[in-house]
Design an enzyme around this catalytic site. Structure first.
Site, short mmCIF file in Angstrom:
data_model
loop_
_atom_site.label_atom_id
_atom_site.label_comp_id
_atom_site.label_asym_id
_atom_site.label_seq_id
_atom_site.Cartn_x
_atom_site.Cartn_y
_atom_site.Cartn_z
N HIS A 203 -8.28 -12.87 2.58
CA HIS A 203 -7.06 -12.76 1.77
C HIS A 203 -6.23 -11.55 2.18
O HIS A 203 -6.77 -10.53 2.62
CB HIS A 203 -7.36 -12.76 0.26
CG HIS A 203 -7.98 -11.51 -0.29
ND1 HIS A 203 -8.99 -11.53 -1.24
CD2 HIS A 203 -7.73 -10.19 -0.07
CE1 HIS A 203 -9.32 -10.29 -1.55
NE2 HIS A 203 -8.56 -9.46 -0.86
N ASN B 33 -12.90 -12.64 2.62
CA ASN B 33 -12.57 -14.07 2.73
C ASN B 33 -11.22 -14.30 3.41
O ASN B 33 -10.72 -15.41 3.43
CB ASN B 33 -12.57 -14.74 1.35
CG ASN B 33 -11.50 -14.20 0.43
OD1 ASN B 33 -10.75 -13.29 0.79
ND2 ASN B 33 -11.41 -14.75 -0.78
N GLU C 18 -5.32 -15.86 -1.82
CA GLU C 18 -6.67 -16.34 -1.55
C GLU C 18 -6.62 -17.56 -0.61
O GLU C 18 -5.56 -18.16 -0.42
CB GLU C 18 -7.33 -16.74 -2.89
CG GLU C 18 -7.51 -15.59 -3.87
CD GLU C 18 -8.68 -14.65 -3.51
OE1 GLU C 18 -9.02 -14.53 -2.32
OE2 GLU C 18 -9.24 -14.05 -4.44
N ASP D 147 0.36 -6.00 -4.92
CA ASP D 147 -0.25 -6.77 -6.00
C ASP D 147 -0.67 -5.90 -7.18
O ASP D 147 -0.67 -4.67 -7.10
CB ASP D 147 -1.45 -7.57 -5.46
CG ASP D 147 -2.31 -6.77 -4.48
OD1 ASP D 147 -2.22 -5.54 -4.48
OD2 ASP D 147 -3.06 -7.39 -3.72
C1 F6R Z 1 -4.90 -4.51 -2.14
C2 F6R Z 1 -4.88 -5.82 -1.51
C3 F6R Z 1 -6.12 -6.46 -0.97
C4 F6R Z 1 -7.03 -5.48 -0.21
C5 F6R Z 1 -8.28 -6.20 0.26
C6 F6R Z 1 -9.24 -5.25 0.96
O1 F6R Z 1 -3.62 -4.16 -2.59
O2 F6R Z 1 -3.86 -6.41 -1.46
O3 F6R Z 1 -5.76 -7.51 -0.12
O4 F6R Z 1 -6.33 -4.95 0.87
O5 F6R Z 1 -8.94 -6.79 -0.82
O6 F6R Z 1 -9.73 -4.34 0.02
P1 F6R Z 1 -10.63 -3.11 0.49
O7 F6R Z 1 -9.76 -2.21 1.28
O8 F6R Z 1 -11.08 -2.46 -0.80
O9 F6R Z 1 -11.76 -3.68 1.30
#
Ligand code: F6R
Length: 254
Positions: A137, A135, A142, A66
């Site tokens: 995702h 959450n 989401e 992403d």
């Molecule tokens: C990042 C991504 C997100 C993160 C998620 C956890 O490329 O796709 O899904 O993996 O938000 O983020 P952290 O590791 O910062 O808790």
């Protein structure tokens, strides 16, 4: 089954070894990469191991999950910048083989279609690294995202923006939308490794264990994938049923 490690360093050692094995077996391997705090120790360890073992990464291709809409690649909080800072700039990758969604494209819909098509035309990714939001995702899919989604533009939820505001100077600077691989793209990987660390993700994992497969909790889609591995530290696993947790023998620290 959940694979529980003492801490994030132990997970990083394990995953670095797995990435090395994949690239040694297939120097042209296609990797699916993630960003975020969870991935930082993993990339740090992999860079160290790859330099020490002189691993040839010059033919490796990658697709990142992403990117924020509206941030240029050079913006310090863009995922493009993150990947260069934590991984790409440290090893002899071929830049032309490394792909992230373009957060500045004016042709967003076409760009999304092209991104999913490019993953498919590379034969899908060999290994997809994933973190999870509190959450549930994955990527920036989401809650409520259809499981048959392909690369698309998402409005970020308030919870995700608040969670990610720690990387920005103020809440106002956190982008409101992003381009993300869809859940169908993620599930097309031959192997998926979800990494979950920290006490703040323990309840998210309990919801995964107790819930069924639901679009309300996007990462439950991983239950549909036969080759998914969930790696946790003790803190993230603290609320899980211990009979579902396996603790792999630890490799000696280098
Ligand atoms: C990042 C991504 C997100 C993160 C998620 C956890 O490329 O796709 O899904 O993996 O938000 O983020 P952290 O590791 O910062 O808790």
């Amino acid at each position: 089954m959940f694979l529980v490690f003492p801490d994030s360093d132990a997970i990083a050692r394990h995953l670095s070894a797995r990435l090395t094995e994949i690239i040694r077996n297939d120097p042209q391997a296609v990797l699916g990469l993630a960003t975020g705090g969870t991935m930082e120790p993993i990339y740090a360890r992999f860079v160290q191991d790859a330099l020490e073992s002189r691993l040839d990464v010059s033919q490796v291709s990658s697709f990142n999950l992403d990117e924020y809409v509206g941030l240029a690649a050079a913006h310090p909080q863009s995922y493009n910048h993150y990947m260069h800072q934590h991984l790409f700039d440290h090893l002899a990758f071929d830049e032309s083989r490394l792909r992230l969604p373009d957060g500045l494209t004016t042709q967003l819909e076409q760009h999304c279609r092209d991104y999913s098509d490019a993953i498919a035309s590379h034969g899908g990714v060999a290994l997809q690294l994933l973190g999870v939001g509190t959450n549930g995702h994955i990527g920036f899919n989401e809650p409520g995202t259809p499981f048959d989604s392909r690369t698309h533009v998402v409005e970020l939820s308030e919870r995700t923006r608040v969670d990610n505001s720690r990387f920005f100077d103020s809440m106002e600077e956190v982008p409101t939308s992003a381009v993300t691989m869809g859940i169908q793209d993620i599930l097309s990987a031959r192997e998926i490794v979800l990494v979950v660390t920290g006490e703040h993700k323990a309840r998210t994992m309990l919801n995964y264990q107790e819930g069924g497969i639901t679009e309300k909790l996007p990462f439950t889609a991983l239950k549909l994938h036969a080759n998914t591995h969930i790696l946790l530290d003790e803190a993230a696993a603290s609320l899980l049923d211990d009979t579902l947790c396996q603790r792999p023998p630890q490799q000696a620290c280098a």
